[in-house]
Design an enzyme around this catalytic site. Structure first.
Site, PDB file in Angstrom:
ATOM      1  N   GLY A  97      40.506  87.964  76.083  1.00 41.33           N
ATOM      2  CA  GLY A  97      39.649  88.081  75.056  1.00 41.33           C
ATOM      3  C   GLY A  97      38.647  89.030  75.041  1.00 41.33           C
ATOM      4  N   ASN A 124      32.487  76.947  65.934  1.00 40.86           N
ATOM      5  CA  ASN A 124      33.051  77.269  67.021  1.00 40.86           C
ATOM      6  C   ASN A 124      32.203  77.797  68.122  1.00 40.86           C
ATOM      7  OD1 ASN A 124      34.899  78.441  69.024  1.00 40.86           O
ATOM      8  ND2 ASN A 124      36.100  79.716  67.054  1.00 40.86           N
ATOM      9  N   TYR A 131      30.455  85.556  72.556  1.00 36.56           N
ATOM     10  CA  TYR A 131      29.939  86.864  72.083  1.00 36.56           C
ATOM     11  C   TYR A 131      28.592  86.946  72.638  1.00 36.56           C
ATOM     12  CZ  TYR A 131      33.463  86.695  68.291  1.00 36.56           C
ATOM     13  OH  TYR A 131      34.841  86.937  68.023  1.00 36.56           O
TER      14      TYR A 131
END
Length: 159
Positions: A97, A124, A131
């Site tokens: 990721g 989520n 992030y």
């Protein structure tokens, strides 16, 4: 071994498998066969609308990202819009990721973009935390708005 690269047309079946895995993860219906055909055409056809990247861990497909450009009239620069980024559950925690996300940042830089944007589902938390580790900011003053195809006809017939 971890590899991230632009997807080739020959890898369309791999990409579609990953998109179906994202639909499953989000508990959504996967793209229909017709939609899958449009996806392949819009990514690998004569007039691409978006770009696809794949992540592999030890040669196994682990994840993907889809990006396209929008434009900021105030910056007078393109914005790289991250439509999807997804890593299969079995490959999480192995850096796929982060590698995909960094490659998308590098792609934004290569394209001379003024910014990179995306949306995250409110449930989520895993993605939101991911992030945040990169310093991404949640924009509280912007709301996502949407019209769907059926709305187009309703709006257009009112004239």
């Amino acid at each position: 071994m971890l590899e991230v690269r632009r997807a080739s047309a020959a890898e369309a079946p791999i990409l579609l498998d990953l998109i179906r895995a994202l639909a499953d993860y989000e508990k959504l219906d996967p793209p229909t066969p017709e939609a899958q055909g449009r996806l392949v055409q819009d990514i690998f056809g004569d007039k691409p609308r978006l770009d696809a990247f794949l992540a592999f861990v030890d040669g196994q497909p682990a994840g993907y990202a889809l990006v396209l450009e929008t434009y900021s009239s105030f910056l007078a620069l393109p914005t790289l819009y991250l439509e999807d980024i997804f890593v299969k559950t079995d490959f999480r925690g192995q850096g796929a990721g982060a590698a995909l996300f960094r490659e998308m940042v590098a792609e934004a830089h290569r394209r001379g973009c003024g910014r990179m944007e995306w949306v995250v589902l409110d449930w989520n938390r895993l993605a939101q935390d991911f992030y945040a580790k990169f310093g991404a900011k949640h924009l509280n003053d912007w709301m996502t708005m949407r019209l769907v195809q059926d709305d187009f006809a309703q709006i257009l017939k009112k004239d």
